[in-house]
Enzyme design. Structure first.
Site, PDB file in Angstrom:
ATOM      1  CE  LYS A  81      -4.536   0.841   0.467  1.00 56.45           C
ATOM      2  NZ  LYS A  81      -5.669   0.015   0.023  1.00 56.45           N
ATOM      3  N   GLY A 179     -23.478   3.995   3.401  1.00 55.83           N
ATOM      4  CA  GLY A 179     -22.575   4.456   2.346  1.00 55.83           C
ATOM      5  C   GLY A 179     -22.985   3.975   0.969  1.00 55.83           C
ATOM      6  N   GLY A 181     -21.965   4.417  -2.071  1.00 57.50           N
ATOM      7  CA  GLY A 181     -20.921   4.847  -3.013  1.00 57.50           C
ATOM      8  C   GLY A 181     -20.577   3.742  -3.993  1.00 57.50           C
ATOM      9  CG  ASN A 182     -17.300   4.175  -6.676  1.00 53.17           C
ATOM     10  OD1 ASN A 182     -18.153   4.388  -7.527  1.00 53.17           O
ATOM     11  ND2 ASN A 182     -16.276   4.988  -6.470  1.00 53.17           N
ATOM     12  CB  VAL A 183     -18.448  -0.546  -1.832  1.00 53.81           C
ATOM     13  CG1 VAL A 183     -18.831  -1.865  -1.167  1.00 53.81           C
ATOM     14  CG2 VAL A 183     -16.960  -0.531  -2.175  1.00 53.81           C
ATOM     15  N   GLY A 184     -21.385   0.425  -2.070  1.00 56.45           N
ATOM     16  CA  GLY A 184     -22.765   0.276  -1.622  1.00 56.45           C
ATOM     17  C   GLY A 184     -23.799   0.322  -2.745  1.00 56.45           C
TER      18      GLY A 184
END
Ligand code: NAD
Length: 370
Positions: A81, A179, A181-184
């Protein structure tokens, strides 16, 4: 203890990290940290986080999480990371990203991908400089993982396996998502296709609840138009914290770290929690959920869809193959972890760490020991 000894004491264990590198380029103003945790399974794959407050500890924890996630998903990659200390809204963003790329040119044990504060355009800049990045735009051969909803697709595969382990039928089950977003967002869509009823959803601006069910497409459209889930017509507006208390069967945290904590854990009514976000629960809250009989599928098992997609892209595979591999790997791992929970009495986290760590250790056993 000398400061150096202290650093080693703080981070090092049997798995890693292999490298902790501070990157500093005075001419561009770049200040960054790269942690390559473990490369026994292959070159390390992990995101580049850009945030003004990113710390070495945070980057190390995330690199370790990537070691476990990549090994858990059976990918030929170790974990790494990077963190760039800068405001992602900085006007110098491109210069900093390109300077970062040049600074890691020779650190070939690490392949960067997108994370908080970076996106596919940033990966294209890095690729342009050093020919090495994943999560690229489609136009230069990438598989845009957020556009296809790779992680939400994986969460849905995970839910299909996990539901029977806690006596739930997906069709008709009530869902709350923290959330959107891009996941939810894709998780809401894919699960709705399985007959799951979304009863509550939140974003950074608030939350909306309807025990009869929210219209997923209308909710997504309302958020896109107004910038907030509270732009949805209908339902009841509730606080972000109240989302964790709504009557539901499945809860997907898909935003903040540690959003499930000692203060709200006993109010959670869900029987199944699928961790979409990374580290969304404190260790104590996770232990309490296990004690209460709430089934929790750990983050690095459930949300591996994005990195599986990135790995398929790295190895030249197609979008179709990415989706097939996400489903196959997440189904297999969820089943293995939940069987260990049921048959051996393990907590899901312990079973998941054991699964991933065994794979890393097996790969380490194949490397030369000095
Ligand atoms: P995102 O920025 O696309 O979406 C995050 C959403 O959470 C936004 O809608 C935002 O408004 C909302 N949010 C922020 N603060 C909130 C709060 N306090 N309460 C409720 N909602 C809030 O990010 P993302 O890519 O969806 O990532 C979400 C989490 O999932 C992160 O932990 C990320 O590391 C993890 N993750 C993402 C992927 C991926 O493929 N994108 C893969 C694995 C893990």
């Amino acid at each position: 203890m000398t400061p150096d000894a202290f650093e080693f004491e703080r981070f090092c264990d049997d798995l890693g990290p292999a490298q902790v590198v501070h990157l500093h380029d005075p001419s561009s103003g770049l200040r960054a940290v790269l942690v390559v945790d473990n490369v026994a399974c292959g070159v390390s794959l992990g995101g580049v986080r850009m945030a003004a407050d990113v710390s070495v500890d945070e980057v190390f924890r995330l690199a370790r999480a990537m070691t476990l996630k990549n090994a858990g998903a059976g990918l030929p990659h170790g974990g790494g990371k990077a963190g760039i200390l800068a405001d992602p809204k900085s006007s110098d963003r491109e210069r900093l990203i390109r300077a970062f790329a040049c600074a890691i040119r020779t650190l070939t044990d690490y392949v960067p991908g997108p994370d908080m504060g970076t996106d596919e355009t940033c990966m294209a800049w890095i690729h342009d400089e050093i020919g090495r990045a994943v999560g690229l735009p489609r136009v230069i051969g990438g598989i845009p993982l957020d556009e296809i909803g790779a992680t939400g697709f994986g969460l849905t595969a995970c839910a299909e396996v996990a539901a029977p382990f806690c006596g739930l039928e997906l069709s008709g089950a009530r869902l709350a998502i923290e959330g959107l977003g891009n996941v939810g967002r894709p998780a809401a869509r894919f699960l709705a296709e399985k007959g799951v009823v979304l009863v509550a959803a939140s974003d950074s601006t608030g939350a909306v609840h309807d025990s009869e069910g929210l219209d997923v497409d209308a909710l997504i459209a309302a958020k896109a138009a107004s910038g907030s889930v509270t732009g949805y017509e209908g339902g009841e507006k509730i606080s972000n914290e109240a989302l964790f208390e709504v009557p539901c069967d499945i809860l997907i945290p898909a935003a903040r770290p540690d959003c499930i904590h000692e203060g709200n854990v006993d109010a959670i009514q869900a029987r199944l929690i699928i961790q979409g976000a990374n580290i969304p629960a404190t260790a104590a809250a996770e232990a309490r959920l296990h004690e209460r009989g709430v089934l929790v599928v750990p983050d690095f098992i459930a949300n591996a869809g994005g990195v599986i997609c990135a790995s398929v892209e790295f190895h030249g595979g197609s979008e179709v193959s990415a989706l097939e591999q996400i489903a196959a790997k997440i189904v297999k791992n969820t089943r293995e972890v939940l069987r260990a929970v049921r048959d051996e009495g393990f907590s899901p986290r312990k079973a998941a760490v054991r699964l991933a760590q065994r794979r890393v250790e097996a790969a380490m056993g194949l490397r030369r020991a000095f």
